[in-house]
Design a protein around this motif. Structure first.
Motif, PDB file in Angstrom:
ATOM      1  N   SER A 160      35.468  79.298 122.996  1.00 41.63           N
ATOM      2  CA  SER A 160      34.940  78.683 122.082  1.00 41.63           C
ATOM      3  C   SER A 160      35.611  78.638 120.420  1.00 41.63           C
ATOM      4  O   SER A 160      35.279  77.742 119.787  1.00 41.63           O
ATOM      5  CB  SER A 160      33.374  78.735 121.762  1.00 41.63           C
ATOM      6  N   GLY A 161      36.437  79.599 120.190  1.00 40.56           N
ATOM      7  CA  GLY A 161      37.105  79.493 118.916  1.00 40.56           C
ATOM      8  C   GLY A 161      37.386  81.038 118.514  1.00 40.56           C
ATOM      9  O   GLY A 161      38.150  81.197 117.561  1.00 40.56           O
ATOM     10  N   LEU A 162      36.773  81.980 119.021  1.00 35.07           N
ATOM     11  CA  LEU A 162      36.900  83.588 118.846  1.00 35.07           C
ATOM     12  C   LEU A 162      38.365  83.828 119.062  1.00 35.07           C
ATOM     13  O   LEU A 162      38.981  84.652 118.248  1.00 35.07           O
ATOM     14  CB  LEU A 162      36.005  84.341 119.478  1.00 35.07           C
ATOM     15  N   ASN A 163      39.008  83.329 119.842  1.00 31.48           N
ATOM     16  CA  ASN A 163      40.557  83.646 120.610  1.00 31.48           C
ATOM     17  C   ASN A 163      41.212  83.222 119.266  1.00 31.48           C
ATOM     18  O   ASN A 163      42.231  83.873 118.839  1.00 31.48           O
ATOM     19  CB  ASN A 163      40.740  82.786 121.828  1.00 31.48           C
ATOM     20  N   ILE A 177      45.853  89.242 114.987  1.00 34.15           N
ATOM     21  CA  ILE A 177      45.263  90.666 114.922  1.00 34.15           C
ATOM     22  C   ILE A 177      45.875  91.656 115.797  1.00 34.15           C
ATOM     23  O   ILE A 177      45.887  91.517 117.204  1.00 34.15           O
ATOM     24  CB  ILE A 177      43.812  90.832 114.969  1.00 34.15           C
ATOM     25  N   ARG A 178      46.558  92.661 115.698  1.00 32.73           N
ATOM     26  CA  ARG A 178      47.250  93.656 116.380  1.00 32.73           C
ATOM     27  C   ARG A 178      46.692  95.038 116.159  1.00 32.73           C
ATOM     28  O   ARG A 178      46.507  95.442 115.072  1.00 32.73           O
ATOM     29  CB  ARG A 178      48.632  93.468 116.496  1.00 32.73           C
ATOM     30  N   ILE A 179      46.352  95.623 117.225  1.00 36.40           N
ATOM     31  CA  ILE A 179      46.083  97.152 117.129  1.00 36.40           C
ATOM     32  C   ILE A 179      47.050  98.011 118.036  1.00 36.40           C
ATOM     33  O   ILE A 179      46.891  97.936 119.176  1.00 36.40           O
ATOM     34  CB  ILE A 179      44.546  97.423 117.451  1.00 36.40           C
ATOM     35  N   ARG A 180      47.874  98.863 117.556  1.00 36.44           N
ATOM     36  CA  ARG A 180      48.549  99.746 118.191  1.00 36.44           C
ATOM     37  C   ARG A 180      49.630  98.820 119.089  1.00 36.44           C
ATOM     38  O   ARG A 180      49.806  99.305 120.350  1.00 36.44           O
ATOM     39  CB  ARG A 180      48.142 100.792 118.908  1.00 36.44           C
ATOM     40  N   GLY A 181      49.859  97.602 118.519  1.00 37.11           N
ATOM     41  CA  GLY A 181      50.734  96.864 119.444  1.00 37.11           C
ATOM     42  C   GLY A 181      50.217  96.097 120.512  1.00 37.11           C
ATOM     43  O   GLY A 181      50.617  95.000 121.072  1.00 37.11           O
ATOM     44  N   LYS A 182      48.748  96.070 120.528  1.00 42.37           N
ATOM     45  CA  LYS A 182      48.009  95.557 121.512  1.00 42.37           C
ATOM     46  C   LYS A 182      47.412  94.246 120.644  1.00 42.37           C
ATOM     47  O   LYS A 182      46.950  93.955 119.740  1.00 42.37           O
ATOM     48  CB  LYS A 182      47.110  96.208 122.352  1.00 42.37           C
ATOM     49  N   ALA A 183      47.289  93.114 121.834  1.00 35.66           N
ATOM     50  CA  ALA A 183      46.597  92.007 121.273  1.00 35.66           C
ATOM     51  C   ALA A 183      45.379  91.764 121.917  1.00 35.66           C
ATOM     52  O   ALA A 183      44.726  92.269 123.026  1.00 35.66           O
ATOM     53  CB  ALA A 183      47.572  90.683 121.652  1.00 35.66           C
ATOM     54  N   ALA A 184      44.361  90.728 121.360  1.00 32.33           N
ATOM     55  CA  ALA A 184      43.130  90.769 121.595  1.00 32.33           C
ATOM     56  C   ALA A 184      43.086  89.836 122.985  1.00 32.33           C
ATOM     57  O   ALA A 184      43.806  88.592 122.890  1.00 32.33           O
ATOM     58  CB  ALA A 184      42.098  90.023 120.791  1.00 32.33           C
ATOM     59  N   VAL A 185      42.239  90.066 124.167  1.00 32.29           N
ATOM     60  CA  VAL A 185      42.547  89.224 125.544  1.00 32.29           C
ATOM     61  C   VAL A 185      41.145  88.778 125.753  1.00 32.29           C
ATOM     62  O   VAL A 185      41.358  87.841 126.605  1.00 32.29           O
ATOM     63  CB  VAL A 185      43.272  89.965 126.508  1.00 32.29           C
ATOM     64  N   GLY A 186      40.151  88.853 125.191  1.00 29.27           N
ATOM     65  CA  GLY A 186      38.974  88.270 125.533  1.00 29.27           C
ATOM     66  C   GLY A 186      37.539  89.275 125.108  1.00 29.27           C
ATOM     67  O   GLY A 186      37.979  89.950 124.245  1.00 29.27           O
ATOM     68  N   LEU A 187      36.591  88.765 125.765  1.00 21.05           N
ATOM     69  CA  LEU A 187      35.265  89.572 125.380  1.00 21.05           C
ATOM     70  C   LEU A 187      34.925  90.519 126.553  1.00 21.05           C
ATOM     71  O   LEU A 187      35.340  89.884 127.711  1.00 21.05           O
ATOM     72  CB  LEU A 187      34.317  88.842 125.133  1.00 21.05           C
TER      73      LEU A 187
END
Length: 284
Positions: free
Chosen positions: A143-146, A152-162
């Motif tokens: 809905s828009g959180l993505n 935003i990256r954390i230790r080279g990782k990306a956000a992929v969902g909830l």
């Protein structure tokens, strides 16, 4: 009585506060280490094998009718501490917030307590619901959180969902959640939770109380009760307040958790009822 004989030692007070803060953080770190080494503590999801108190309801085994989440095109971040802690206004619409409350009350909440600080757990007194719903998690993420987490990256990782583990909390007058930190959870397949997502379903100038399950009457003026208290407060070093967030209907609060999680608490509700939607942002 001579007041000079009872001088307040500010340095001693600061040292005492620092010792208490380190004690709390160390207990949580010890608990996290036990979890990583395979120790299974008493978790909030734990319900099998324990007797329920009178008045508590079992969690639903049917699919709840959650509201349809509409896409949000104009979401904006308000940073409270860079990207470690921020809010998003109007993340849920008023309709969506009230629909979550109505559905949750129809399911029925279960009381959630804790063993207390003496046993390494924060003081906790609220009511909760927990469901596993990947479809709802995906609809909220899309809905828009993505978009908010796209850079935003954390230790080279990306956000992929909830996290599909969806929780709803209810705090009535007198209930609160003491100072604690949120753990980062390994979900398998290289996925790990890194952010806590809280969405306040009540708060602001006034809300309509949810009706009883079988109450079909329309809300009246007497059913409006303003929420007072229930702020989420974050602490830094020496017990300094980093941020104090008052609940506002539909507003999302996101903060990093795990090793970098700030010590925080949900203050006592003094009037009205506080409802909160909870999940986690997953990185991979």
């Amino acid at each position: 009585m001579d007041p000079s004989k009872f001088r307040f030692d500010i340095e001693a007070y600061k040292r005492k506060s620092e010792i208490e803060e380190r004690y709390i953080l160390n207990r949580f770190r010890e608990r996290r280490k036990q979890i990583e080494e395979g120790y299974t503590p008493r978790r909030e999801e734990e319900s099998v094998g324990r007797k329920r108190k009178m008045g508590e309801r079992k969690e639903t085994t049917t699919d709840p009718k959650w509201p349809s989440i509409k896409p949000k095109n104009n979401l904006h971040i308000t940073r409270l501490r860079d990207f470690d802690l921020f809010t998003v206004q109007n993340f849920f619409s008023p309709y969506e917030s009230k629909a979550f409350i109505e559905t949750a009350e129809g399911i029925g909440f279960t009381h959630q307590g804790s063993l207390g600080p003496a046993k390494g757990e924060a003081y906790r007194d609220n009511d909760r619901i927990s469901v596993n719903d990947p479809v709802l998690a995906d609809s909220i993420w899309d809905s828009g959180l993505n978009k908010l987490f796209s850079d935003i990256r954390i230790r080279g990782k990306a956000a992929v969902g909830l996290n599909p583990n969806i929780r709803l909390y209810r705090y009535k007058v007198g209930q609160r959640f003491g100072r604690h930190i949120d753990e980062s959870n390994d979900l398998g397949d290289g996925k790990r939770t890194r952010y806590t997502l809280l969405v306040y379903l009540s708060g602001g100038p006034g809300e309509v109380k949810s009706k009883a399950k079988n109450d079909s009457s329309k809300p009246t003026d007497s059913s409006v009760d303003r929420l007072v208290g229930g702020e989420t407060v974050f602490y830094g070093s020496r017990n300094s307040i980093v941020a104090e967030v008052a609940p506002i209907e539909g507003m999302a609060l996101l903060h990093i958790h795990g090793d970098k999680c700030l010590l925080h608490e949900a203050r006592n509700v003094t009037k009205g009822v506080k409802y909160v939607f909870r999940s986690d942002v997953v990185f991979a």
